[in-house]
Design a protein around this motif. Sequence first.
Motif, mmCIF file in Angstrom:
data_model
loop_
_atom_site.group_PDB
_atom_site.id
_atom_site.type_symbol
_atom_site.label_atom_id
_atom_site.label_comp_id
_atom_site.label_asym_id
_atom_site.label_seq_id
_atom_site.Cartn_x
_atom_site.Cartn_y
_atom_site.Cartn_z
ATOM 1 N N PRO A 58 -15.460 8.790 -12.344
ATOM 2 C CA PRO A 58 -14.776 9.123 -11.284
ATOM 3 C C PRO A 58 -13.615 9.575 -11.456
ATOM 4 O O PRO A 58 -12.781 9.366 -12.288
ATOM 5 C CB PRO A 58 -14.956 7.770 -10.311
ATOM 6 N N TYR A 59 -13.344 10.323 -10.213
ATOM 7 C CA TYR A 59 -11.730 11.140 -10.188
ATOM 8 C C TYR A 59 -10.986 10.441 -9.105
ATOM 9 O O TYR A 59 -11.652 10.192 -8.005
ATOM 10 C CB TYR A 59 -11.961 12.340 -10.056
ATOM 11 N N SER A 60 -9.764 9.777 -9.145
ATOM 12 C CA SER A 60 -8.932 9.407 -8.424
ATOM 13 C C SER A 60 -7.542 9.779 -8.600
ATOM 14 O O SER A 60 -7.067 10.162 -9.539
ATOM 15 C CB SER A 60 -9.118 8.056 -8.187
ATOM 16 N N VAL A 61 -6.698 9.624 -7.406
ATOM 17 C CA VAL A 61 -5.304 9.679 -7.576
ATOM 18 C C VAL A 61 -4.710 8.595 -6.904
ATOM 19 O O VAL A 61 -5.098 7.973 -5.907
ATOM 20 C CB VAL A 61 -4.697 10.769 -6.741
ATOM 21 N N LYS A 62 -3.618 8.024 -7.346
ATOM 22 C CA LYS A 62 -2.632 6.879 -6.993
ATOM 23 C C LYS A 62 -1.533 7.440 -6.819
ATOM 24 O O LYS A 62 -0.840 8.145 -7.307
ATOM 25 C CB LYS A 62 -2.539 5.871 -8.027
ATOM 26 N N VAL A 63 -1.154 7.457 -5.286
ATOM 27 C CA VAL A 63 0.061 7.659 -4.528
ATOM 28 C C VAL A 63 0.835 6.507 -4.351
ATOM 29 O O VAL A 63 0.528 5.608 -3.459
ATOM 30 C CB VAL A 63 -0.134 8.595 -3.348
ATOM 31 N N THR A 64 2.232 6.607 -4.856
ATOM 32 C CA THR A 64 3.239 5.649 -4.517
ATOM 33 C C THR A 64 4.356 6.081 -4.153
ATOM 34 O O THR A 64 5.172 6.900 -4.658
ATOM 35 C CB THR A 64 3.395 4.901 -5.989
ATOM 36 N N ILE A 65 4.803 5.433 -2.889
ATOM 37 C CA ILE A 65 6.183 5.974 -2.473
ATOM 38 C C ILE A 65 7.059 4.889 -2.841
ATOM 39 O O ILE A 65 7.055 3.759 -2.552
ATOM 40 C CB ILE A 65 5.808 5.736 -0.812
ATOM 41 N N THR A 66 8.103 5.460 -3.651
ATOM 42 C CA THR A 66 9.094 4.541 -4.392
ATOM 43 C C THR A 66 10.443 4.550 -3.253
ATOM 44 O O THR A 66 11.212 3.668 -3.651
ATOM 45 C CB THR A 66 9.348 4.916 -5.835
ATOM 46 N N SER A 67 10.535 5.253 -2.321
ATOM 47 C CA SER A 67 11.593 5.388 -1.618
ATOM 48 C C SER A 67 11.479 4.422 -0.517
ATOM 49 O O SER A 67 10.236 3.942 -0.434
ATOM 50 C CB SER A 67 11.951 6.803 -0.878
ATOM 51 N N ALA A 68 12.425 4.050 0.377
ATOM 52 C CA ALA A 68 12.287 3.150 1.599
ATOM 53 C C ALA A 68 11.103 3.994 2.353
ATOM 54 O O ALA A 68 11.159 5.056 2.630
ATOM 55 C CB ALA A 68 13.646 3.125 2.233
ATOM 56 N N MET A 69 10.175 3.146 2.719
ATOM 57 C CA MET A 69 9.175 3.447 3.852
ATOM 58 C C MET A 69 9.691 3.902 5.218
ATOM 59 O O MET A 69 10.477 3.096 5.779
ATOM 60 C CB MET A 69 8.242 2.415 3.897
ATOM 61 N N PRO A 70 9.545 5.018 5.816
ATOM 62 C CA PRO A 70 10.035 5.253 7.218
ATOM 63 C C PRO A 70 9.402 4.162 8.083
ATOM 64 O O PRO A 70 8.299 3.774 7.832
ATOM 65 C CB PRO A 70 9.265 6.793 7.311
ATOM 66 N N LYS A 71 10.150 3.885 9.138
ATOM 67 C CA LYS A 71 9.891 2.847 9.932
ATOM 68 C C LYS A 71 8.412 3.116 10.757
ATOM 69 O O LYS A 71 7.827 1.807 10.907
ATOM 70 C CB LYS A 71 10.992 2.656 11.007
ATOM 71 N N ASN A 72 8.019 4.124 10.879
ATOM 72 C CA ASN A 72 6.823 4.396 11.544
ATOM 73 C C ASN A 72 5.622 4.677 10.329
ATOM 74 O O ASN A 72 4.393 5.045 10.754
ATOM 75 C CB ASN A 72 6.809 5.696 12.629
#
Length: 141
Positions: A58-72
Amino acid sequence: MRIASLRWLPILAVTLFVSCSKGSGGSGGNPPPPPDEANLVVTTDPANNAVVPAAPGPYSVKVTITSAMPKNGVTLEVKARKDDGSGAPAFFTYSNNTTNAVSNINITSVPANTLCLVEVKVTSLTKASNTWSGSYRFSAK
């Protein structure tokens, strides 16, 4: 003597007016502007701009937000299409609003023996101009 004391009355009135009209910084003034939102910083696995060797799914992508998460939170969009210059529409699309720092997306309907382009876009739901975009290529066996 009475006239001399009246001479100070206009000065006293102006002083009181000026001191009372200055904002105290409390609830009577305008609220301070909200702090600026940090620019989105994102990593993907496979890495941005990578060319992944041909492999069975299978094919997949992992997306990681390393900055501060926006409040919304953010909108996470993933599109996969043939990378053959034909301009063919995406064979896979994904869009989701999330507050999770890490998202794993399985890419489906991948055509066999085809070079594919995966495009990832992350957009803040608080500040629409705060975006991050990246892509990588892989080949299906």
